[in-house]
Design a protein around this motif. Structure first.
Motif, PDB file in Angstrom:
ATOM      1  N   VAL A   1       0.952  -1.121   0.068  1.00  0.00           N
ATOM      2  CA  VAL A   1      -0.033  -0.038   0.020  1.00  0.00           C
ATOM      3  C   VAL A   1       0.857   1.299   0.043  1.00  0.00           C
ATOM      4  O   VAL A   1       0.708   2.224  -0.793  1.00  0.00           O
TER       5      VAL A   1
ATOM      6  N   ASN B   1       2.152   1.876  -3.389  1.00  0.00           N
ATOM      7  CA  ASN B   1       1.169   2.490  -4.357  1.00  0.00           C
ATOM      8  C   ASN B   1       0.895   3.892  -4.259  1.00  0.00           C
ATOM      9  O   ASN B   1       0.583   4.547  -4.998  1.00  0.00           O
ATOM     10  N   TYR B   2       0.503   4.415  -2.826  1.00  0.00           N
ATOM     11  CA  TYR B   2       0.026   5.584  -2.682  1.00  0.00           C
ATOM     12  C   TYR B   2       0.996   6.458  -2.316  1.00  0.00           C
ATOM     13  O   TYR B   2       1.006   7.697  -2.782  1.00  0.00           O
TER      14      TYR B   2
ATOM     15  N   ASN C   1      -4.695   1.898   8.102  1.00  0.00           N
ATOM     16  CA  ASN C   1      -4.609   0.475   8.008  1.00  0.00           C
ATOM     17  C   ASN C   1      -5.273  -0.128   9.182  1.00  0.00           C
ATOM     18  O   ASN C   1      -5.820  -1.145   9.218  1.00  0.00           O
TER      19      ASN C   1
ATOM     20  N   TRP D   1      -7.659  -3.432   2.104  1.00  0.00           N
ATOM     21  CA  TRP D   1      -7.161  -2.463   1.008  1.00  0.00           C
ATOM     22  C   TRP D   1      -7.639  -2.610  -0.459  1.00  0.00           C
ATOM     23  O   TRP D   1      -7.982  -2.000  -1.274  1.00  0.00           O
TER      24      TRP D   1
ATOM     25  N   LYS E   1     -11.023   4.434  -3.041  1.00  0.00           N
ATOM     26  CA  LYS E   1      -9.589   4.874  -3.017  1.00  0.00           C
ATOM     27  C   LYS E   1      -9.498   6.358  -3.420  1.00  0.00           C
ATOM     28  O   LYS E   1      -8.415   6.913  -2.995  1.00  0.00           O
TER      29      LYS E   1
END
Length: 109
Positions: free
Chosen positions: A20, A23-24, A55, A65, A72
């Motif tokens: 995560v 990605n973010y 999280n 997620w 998102k």
């Protein structure tokens, strides 16, 4: 062993939280930099702490997620705000809290 097997690097283990982050975090940094806001070390730390706190909130509700009902776009907006305002979820006292909410969605038909 064949040459191909020896040339391959071993796969590293990543937790879901690390994936995560991968990605973010770059996306948040790109968007802020594109808008003329440079992320210093503290702002980066705030984003990572926010992802960890989000999280925890998701885990408490049994949400992953990858859940298709997880908005998102909302997560991205929250992380952009956290970075721009430098809100630290790990500060004491906390500067920002996260909670999950149900949102009614209109369904066609």
């Amino acid at each position: 062993m064949s040459e191909q097997q020896t040339a391959q690097e071993p796969k590293s283990f990543n937790t879901m939280l690390a994936k995560v982050n991968d990605n973010y975090f770059p996306m948040i940094e790109r968007q802020l930099t594109g808008n003329g806001i440079n992320m210093d070390g503290y702002a980066k730390s705030c984003v990572l702490n926010a992802i960890s706190a989000i999280n925890t909130a998701l885990d408490a509700k049994g949400i992953s997620w990858g859940d298709p009902l997880l908005d998102k776009n909302n997560i991205t907006q929250i992380l952009l705000t956290v970075a721009a305002l430098r809100l630290n979820a790990a500060a004491s006292p906390r500067e920002v809290f996260f909670q999950t909410r149900n949102k009614k969605v209109k369904v066609d038909g």
